[in-house]
Each structure stands twice: as structure tokens, then as C-alpha cells.
Design an enzyme around this catalytic site. Sequence first.
Site, short mmCIF file in Angstrom:
data_model
loop_
_atom_site.label_atom_id
_atom_site.label_comp_id
_atom_site.label_asym_id
_atom_site.label_seq_id
_atom_site.Cartn_x
_atom_site.Cartn_y
_atom_site.Cartn_z
N GLY A 46 0.77 -1.24 0.00
CA GLY A 46 0.00 0.00 0.00
C GLY A 46 0.80 1.28 0.00
O GLY A 46 0.24 2.35 -0.24
N ASP A 47 2.11 1.21 0.25
CA ASP A 47 2.93 2.44 0.23
C ASP A 47 4.33 2.12 -0.25
O ASP A 47 5.32 2.53 0.33
CB ASP A 47 2.97 3.07 1.62
CG ASP A 47 3.54 4.50 1.60
OD1 ASP A 47 3.53 5.13 0.52
OD2 ASP A 47 4.02 4.97 2.65
N LEU A 48 4.39 1.39 -1.35
CA LEU A 48 5.69 1.00 -1.91
C LEU A 48 6.34 2.20 -2.58
O LEU A 48 5.73 2.88 -3.40
CB LEU A 48 5.49 -0.13 -2.93
CG LEU A 48 6.75 -0.77 -3.50
CD1 LEU A 48 7.59 -1.37 -2.40
CD2 LEU A 48 6.36 -1.83 -4.52
#
Length: 202
Positions: A46-48
Site C-alpha cells: 500500500g505504500d511502496l
Amino acid sequence: MEFLRGETLEARIQREGRIDAKLLGPILLTIADALAAVHAQGVVHGDLKPANVILLDPHEACCTRLVDFGLSHEEELDRLTRTGELAGTPIYMAPELVAGGVEPDARIDLYALGVIAYEALSGATPFALHKHPGQLMFDIVMGKTTPLDVRMPELSKAISDAVMRAIKPAREERPNTATELRAQWAHAWRVPGEDERTMIER
């Protein structure tokens, strides 16, 4: 908790400007392997982004770690998209996450990895950097990217095409799984598959 001594991919990109495709390929494939493992457990990162990739050894792709799963819980992503909030770092967010209206799935991580690959190879993001964040959001949703082969005509067409496929605005046009993306990128980078490695060793 494991103590990681190294540098982030973000720091390396900032220091070197660009990362040679031959050096970057194995790192990207290792990240894809990590995503395949977590996705198999029903987890979406979700926050790569480059700041969440740790390079423990600059010469060994196997010494790469994916960190910061703060937005990885599916219920958290669902809550944020339902309320209209944006989850993640805008430049690496998939169009469907920016636009809302659809349930995010593992393909948002694959999109982010495509943006990371583009940035690491070219030293720039796929999108023009605007003063107004709304314009950036519009470009992401509409897929208004600068083709990688325009920024780097010297780059292999196979690599350029594989990276650009990962950041298609329509998620149906991107790889469906991390395993599929890894296979496409391994072919583009001409990394031997398991059967080919076995033949080489023999």
C-alpha cells in the site's frame, strides 16, 4: 525487530542519479519476489516507494529488504478509499487509488514498483512535477506519462516496454500478479529462468 544497516533505494537514486539497468534488474526482481510472498498471504503493502526499499549490500540483490507495512492492512486501505482520503505517497499511487470508486488490490503495489523502476532507471518520475497536487493527480489518473524510451533512448526496448506496461492507467492492462510481473521483467532483463539456470549449471 531486525536492525538493517544499509541505505534506502531512494538515497541511492539521489546519490547516483540513475542506476545502471544491469545492477537494477536483480534488485527489482527481488522486490517482486517479496511482493509475491506477501500477496500470497493476502497482504497489500500500500505504500511502496524507494524509501521503503533497503539495500543492505549495494552489490548483492539478495540483500534487499522491503519495509514499512504501515498501510498494509486491507481494512485500512478500504477505510481510506471509502472516506476519500489518499493512502500512500502520491507519485507512486495507482490511478484507481487516486480516482477511487474501486476496491484496491495487489496491483497497486505492482504499479508502484513500475514507477520505482522508471525513476531508478531514468533519474526522473514518469510524470511532470506540478506545483498544484491536483494536476499531478489528474496526470496519474489519465496516464499522462513521459515514455521511458523518450527519456532513455539508449535503454533496451524490452526493458522500457516492460516498465511502461506496469504503469498503464488501466489496471487490466498491467500484470495481474507479482509473479507475472517478475516473469515479464526477468525476460526483459534477460535473466535466466529456473530451467535456463539449470542448463547453464550443467
